[in-house]
Design a protein around this motif. Structure first.
Motif, mmCIF file in Angstrom:
data_model
loop_
_atom_site.group_PDB
_atom_site.id
_atom_site.type_symbol
_atom_site.label_atom_id
_atom_site.label_comp_id
_atom_site.label_asym_id
_atom_site.label_seq_id
_atom_site.Cartn_x
_atom_site.Cartn_y
_atom_site.Cartn_z
ATOM 1 N N ARG A 199 44.260 27.552 42.362
ATOM 2 C CA ARG A 199 43.406 27.774 43.536
ATOM 3 C C ARG A 199 42.610 29.068 43.383
ATOM 4 N N VAL A 200 43.254 30.102 42.854
ATOM 5 C CA VAL A 200 42.559 31.376 42.633
ATOM 6 C C VAL A 200 41.473 31.220 41.571
ATOM 7 N N LEU A 201 41.789 30.556 40.458
ATOM 8 C CA LEU A 201 40.822 30.430 39.362
ATOM 9 C C LEU A 201 39.677 29.491 39.715
ATOM 10 N N THR A 202 39.919 28.568 40.633
ATOM 11 C CA THR A 202 38.881 27.617 41.027
ATOM 12 C C THR A 202 37.650 28.312 41.585
ATOM 13 N N LYS A 203 37.834 29.445 42.240
ATOM 14 C CA LYS A 203 36.672 30.128 42.831
ATOM 15 C C LYS A 203 35.945 31.034 41.834
ATOM 16 N N LYS A 204 36.384 31.031 40.584
ATOM 17 C CA LYS A 204 35.723 31.756 39.499
ATOM 18 C C LYS A 204 35.594 33.264 39.777
ATOM 19 N N PRO A 205 36.717 33.948 39.979
ATOM 20 C CA PRO A 205 36.646 35.397 40.259
ATOM 21 C C PRO A 205 36.239 36.204 39.038
ATOM 22 N N LYS A 206 35.675 37.374 39.304
ATOM 23 C CA LYS A 206 35.317 38.299 38.231
ATOM 24 C C LYS A 206 36.525 39.123 37.777
ATOM 25 N N ILE A 207 37.427 39.411 38.718
ATOM 26 C CA ILE A 207 38.635 40.171 38.384
ATOM 27 C C ILE A 207 39.828 39.461 39.000
ATOM 28 N N ILE A 208 40.876 39.270 38.195
ATOM 29 C CA ILE A 208 42.120 38.676 38.675
ATOM 30 C C ILE A 208 43.158 39.786 38.800
ATOM 31 N N PHE A 209 43.751 39.902 39.966
ATOM 32 C CA PHE A 209 44.831 40.853 40.209
ATOM 33 C C PHE A 209 46.114 40.028 40.378
ATOM 34 N N ALA A 210 47.050 40.186 39.460
ATOM 35 C CA ALA A 210 48.237 39.329 39.445
ATOM 36 C C ALA A 210 49.509 40.157 39.556
ATOM 37 N N ASP A 211 50.288 39.879 40.596
ATOM 38 C CA ASP A 211 51.542 40.600 40.839
ATOM 39 C C ASP A 211 52.717 39.698 40.463
ATOM 40 N N GLU A 212 53.301 39.948 39.308
ATOM 41 C CA GLU A 212 54.438 39.168 38.800
ATOM 42 C C GLU A 212 54.148 37.659 38.850
ATOM 43 N N PRO A 213 53.061 37.197 38.228
ATOM 44 C CA PRO A 213 52.688 35.783 38.343
ATOM 45 C C PRO A 213 53.650 34.826 37.651
#
Length: 230
Positions: A161-175
């Motif tokens: 769901r996060v990647l679907t919106k094509k973000p410029k920066i991904i912030f991931a907390d213990e993914p």
């Protein structure tokens, strides 16, 4: 002389790749967590942050991703301080440019997996990437309700769901904290491929040093400072 000009050009090009910049960031609650931290986040780069529990890793990630105001310092995105922007402008950046992966899934449990993805497409205007779903091995669960999915499937759905919106920066907390080794590898390979193919960046907070070392740069938060290990 030519070598000097080439070096200057490389430096200039390197600076042009900066997506986000933290300047002299300090924060505290009842005690100091960190002070005067500086960090540059560049396109196609992955950054990991490790540290003991309570060192402030997640807090620093929340500050970088605009969810928490620092006690002092600046977070610059497109050369503008996030924390001096109008609320509307900041919300647009969160919705369109930043992708935040939390430890909790934050899925809409009364909806199907497909419905959860469609919400992201409505907000971003992007289409669902079927190849992404296949890569994350969740393409076959779209018609199931969120409550019917395993914890690992829910986590992968939230990442999709996060990647679907094509973000410029991904912030991931213990993914990958709740995933088995093989599934964690699928998730991390997907994130690394995404930032490379989309000129994006990844900031990862993790307690797993082996995972952290897979990133381009690894930092450790300790003694109020962010120290580069790699």
């Amino acid at each position: 002389m030519s070598e000097s000009l080439e070096e200057q050009s490389l430096i200039t090009n390197d600076k042009s790749n900066i997506l986000l910049e933290a300047k002299n960031i300090s924060h505290s609650f009842d005690y100091k967590l960190f002070e005067n931290i500086n960090l540059e986040i560049k396109s196609k780069e992955s950054i990991s942050i490790i540290g003991m529990s309570g060192s402030g890793k997640s807090t620093f990630l929340n500050i970088l991703s605009s969810l928490l105001n620092p006690k002092s310092g600046e977070i610059l995105y497109n050369s503008k301080n996030l924390y001096t922007l109008k609320k509307k402008d900041l919300l647009n950046i969160r919705r369109e440019d930043f992708g935040i992966i939390f430890q909790a899934h934050y899925l809409f449990r009364g909806f199907s997996a497909s419905d959860n993805l469609n919400i992201a497409t409505l907000l971003s205007g992007e289409n669902i990437d079927k190849d992404l779903l296949i890569k994350l091995n969740i393409d076959f669960v779209l018609n199931q309700s969120v409550g019917e999915l395993s914890g690992g499937q829910q986590q992968r759905l939230s990442i999709a769901r996060v990647l679907t919106k094509k973000p410029k920066i991904i912030f991931a907390d213990e993914p990958t904290g709740n995933l088995d080794k093989d599934t964690a590898k699928i998730v991390m390979d997907t994130l690394f491929d995404y930032i490379h193919n989309n000129n994006a960046a990844l900031v990862l907070v993790t307690h797993e040093e082996d995972l952290a070392k897979q990133c381009n740069h690894t930092y450790k938060l300790e003694n109020l400072q962010l120290k580069e290990l790699k």
